[in-house]
Design a protein around this motif. Sequence first.
Motif, PDB file in Angstrom:
ATOM      1  N   ALA A 157     -19.296   3.982 -32.504  1.00  0.00           N
ATOM      2  CA  ALA A 157     -20.127   5.171 -32.718  1.00  0.00           C
ATOM      3  C   ALA A 157     -19.387   6.221 -33.538  1.00  0.00           C
ATOM      4  O   ALA A 157     -19.963   6.840 -34.443  1.00  0.00           O
ATOM      5  N   VAL A 158     -18.122   6.440 -33.238  1.00  0.00           N
ATOM      6  CA  VAL A 158     -17.320   7.413 -33.996  1.00  0.00           C
ATOM      7  C   VAL A 158     -17.184   6.972 -35.453  1.00  0.00           C
ATOM      8  O   VAL A 158     -17.318   7.783 -36.379  1.00  0.00           O
ATOM      9  N   PHE A 159     -16.926   5.677 -35.647  1.00  0.00           N
ATOM     10  CA  PHE A 159     -16.794   5.153 -37.010  1.00  0.00           C
ATOM     11  C   PHE A 159     -18.081   5.372 -37.805  1.00  0.00           C
ATOM     12  O   PHE A 159     -18.052   5.839 -38.961  1.00  0.00           O
ATOM     13  N   LEU A 160     -19.226   5.041 -37.207  1.00  0.00           N
ATOM     14  CA  LEU A 160     -20.508   5.205 -37.895  1.00  0.00           C
ATOM     15  C   LEU A 160     -20.777   6.681 -38.190  1.00  0.00           C
ATOM     16  O   LEU A 160     -21.317   7.020 -39.252  1.00  0.00           O
ATOM     17  N   SER A 161     -20.383   7.552 -37.276  1.00  0.00           N
ATOM     18  CA  SER A 161     -20.576   8.989 -37.485  1.00  0.00           C
ATOM     19  C   SER A 161     -19.799   9.482 -38.704  1.00  0.00           C
ATOM     20  O   SER A 161     -20.314  10.248 -39.526  1.00  0.00           O
ATOM     21  N   ILE A 162     -18.555   9.031 -38.824  1.00  0.00           N
ATOM     22  CA  ILE A 162     -17.725   9.442 -39.959  1.00  0.00           C
ATOM     23  C   ILE A 162     -18.317   8.935 -41.264  1.00  0.00           C
ATOM     24  O   ILE A 162     -18.334   9.646 -42.280  1.00  0.00           O
ATOM     25  N   VAL A 163     -18.835   7.714 -41.242  1.00  0.00           N
ATOM     26  CA  VAL A 163     -19.474   7.147 -42.444  1.00  0.00           C
ATOM     27  C   VAL A 163     -20.660   8.009 -42.870  1.00  0.00           C
ATOM     28  O   VAL A 163     -20.832   8.311 -44.060  1.00  0.00           O
ATOM     29  N   ILE A 164     -21.479   8.420 -41.905  1.00  0.00           N
ATOM     30  CA  ILE A 164     -22.645   9.250 -42.226  1.00  0.00           C
ATOM     31  C   ILE A 164     -22.221  10.588 -42.829  1.00  0.00           C
ATOM     32  O   ILE A 164     -22.792  11.047 -43.827  1.00  0.00           O
ATOM     33  N   ILE A 165     -21.226  11.214 -42.225  1.00  0.00           N
ATOM     34  CA  ILE A 165     -20.777  12.517 -42.714  1.00  0.00           C
ATOM     35  C   ILE A 165     -20.249  12.415 -44.139  1.00  0.00           C
ATOM     36  O   ILE A 165     -20.574  13.240 -45.006  1.00  0.00           O
ATOM     37  N   VAL A 166     -19.436  11.403 -44.407  1.00  0.00           N
ATOM     38  CA  VAL A 166     -18.884  11.218 -45.755  1.00  0.00           C
ATOM     39  C   VAL A 166     -20.009  10.960 -46.766  1.00  0.00           C
ATOM     40  O   VAL A 166     -20.035  11.550 -47.855  1.00  0.00           O
ATOM     41  N   CYS A 167     -20.946  10.091 -46.400  1.00  0.00           N
ATOM     42  CA  CYS A 167     -22.069   9.806 -47.299  1.00  0.00           C
ATOM     43  C   CYS A 167     -22.904  11.068 -47.539  1.00  0.00           C
ATOM     44  O   CYS A 167     -23.359  11.313 -48.662  1.00  0.00           O
TER      45      CYS A 167
ATOM     46  N   ILE B  54     -21.925  14.152 -47.577  1.00  0.00           N
ATOM     47  CA  ILE B  54     -21.220  15.064 -48.478  1.00  0.00           C
ATOM     48  C   ILE B  54     -21.544  14.751 -49.937  1.00  0.00           C
ATOM     49  O   ILE B  54     -21.736  15.646 -50.760  1.00  0.00           O
ATOM     50  N   PHE B  55     -21.621  13.467 -50.246  1.00  0.00           N
ATOM     51  CA  PHE B  55     -21.818  13.046 -51.643  1.00  0.00           C
ATOM     52  C   PHE B  55     -23.293  12.861 -52.027  1.00  0.00           C
ATOM     53  O   PHE B  55     -23.633  12.978 -53.207  1.00  0.00           O
ATOM     54  N   LEU B  56     -24.156  12.588 -51.065  1.00  0.00           N
ATOM     55  CA  LEU B  56     -25.526  12.193 -51.402  1.00  0.00           C
ATOM     56  C   LEU B  56     -26.580  13.258 -51.123  1.00  0.00           C
ATOM     57  O   LEU B  56     -27.695  13.157 -51.645  1.00  0.00           O
ATOM     58  N   LEU B  57     -26.250  14.251 -50.298  1.00  0.00           N
ATOM     59  CA  LEU B  57     -27.274  15.215 -49.900  1.00  0.00           C
ATOM     60  C   LEU B  57     -27.883  15.959 -51.083  1.00  0.00           C
ATOM     61  O   LEU B  57     -29.110  15.979 -51.252  1.00  0.00           O
TER      62      LEU B  57
END
Length: 453
Positions: free
Chosen positions: A98-108, A110-113
Amino acid sequence: MNQTSSVRQKLRQLLIILLPILVTQLALYAMSFFDTTMAGHVSPDDLAGVAIGVSIWTPVNTGLSGILLALTPIISQLAGAKEKDKVPFKVIQGILLAVFLSIVIIVCGIFLLDPILDHMDLESHVRDVARRFLIAIFIGIIPLFVYNVLRCFIDALGQTRVSMMITLCALPINVGLNYLLIFGKFGFPRLGGVGAGYASAITYWCIVFIAVFVIHRMKPFADYHIFKRLYGVSFAAWKEQLKIGVPIGFSIFFETSIFAAVTLLMSEFDTATIAAHQSALNFASFLYMVPLSIAMALTIAVGFEVGAKRLKDAKTYSYLGISIAVIMGMLCAIGLFIFNEQVASIYTNDSHVLQLTKHFLIYAIFFQLSDAVAAPIQGALRGYKDVNITFILAFVSYWIIGLPSGIVLAKFTSFGAFGYWIGLISGLAFGAVCLSVRLARVQKKDIELQQVI
């Protein structure tokens, strides 16, 4: 859970599991419900901005949270097989994932929003509200996903009432923070729709701390000693969860993202239409919590019986759940038809938006009937750990049938924005029929295999 011998006992057991899940899901969705309705009373622009933000966040949230739902049938089957010693390791691996997936979402994010919002033809204030709302939500992603894992563990043991109490504690926190931050009461800044994002993020942190305390201190959870030992990352355990969870997550993603896609496509219409569409969709999604809760209860009950090799009992639970869902779906549809105007008035005071919302809500009635069949069947299939066909059917139903037909009706007929909803209803109905066939085949195959053994 306990073993049952009669249909009456099974119905009672299923309701004991189901009712707290239903209250929990309604309370969780009430957070989004209050976000939308309270923002709508600031201005149509704030309502539309939150609508866009929710439409982008919901498919990401539900899709990746769906991956974590793999833990429910895993723990449920372990409980049915009385393999208690394996549970802590599975839960900790779920938390790490869950933590790993959360970090992936946050990073994505930052770049895609910004590129995503730039591609939408939005008024400047609507775009600003949507962007700042999503940035606020990012603060609560990690605790939200960790809580989802902890809730899967709690529910898989049949202790759904505990999840209910945790969520009920969180709801007034969320509503209170909305009041303070959206409207700027008691000296807090008036943030409008953006305040709803901060309120939700803070609430997610609160519920994860409550869940950790409950699991650490209360029985029967404390008997598992979930946090007693630290485990490193096990890619083998992640693979097991992802093998089940990814099809579940993508199935949910295909369903929720189709509504997000329609909302994005509706950016060609005016702000009033976007606001009305999102208001009607918000209430339809609120009603969807009923069949979704039944689906989650069936995953627990069916998984427990499958783990114990009682396949006929698992089949009985499946059809009990589907029957309850169909009855509830019909009642919700009738209620929505009768109280159409009253429901629409919850979301807005604007007369134009109100009339459009009433029209959209008529189409929402048909969502209830299809979901009443499809959702509980998906839950039962997850209990069997049969998830791949569901994933394929979700893609075909929504993206091959639902969206293309909706685009044709919206752009080339007089239905306009309502054409998208008609297309989605067609996809939902197709999926419900195909899932019914799949469940029957899985149950027949498993029972025949057990008889051979």
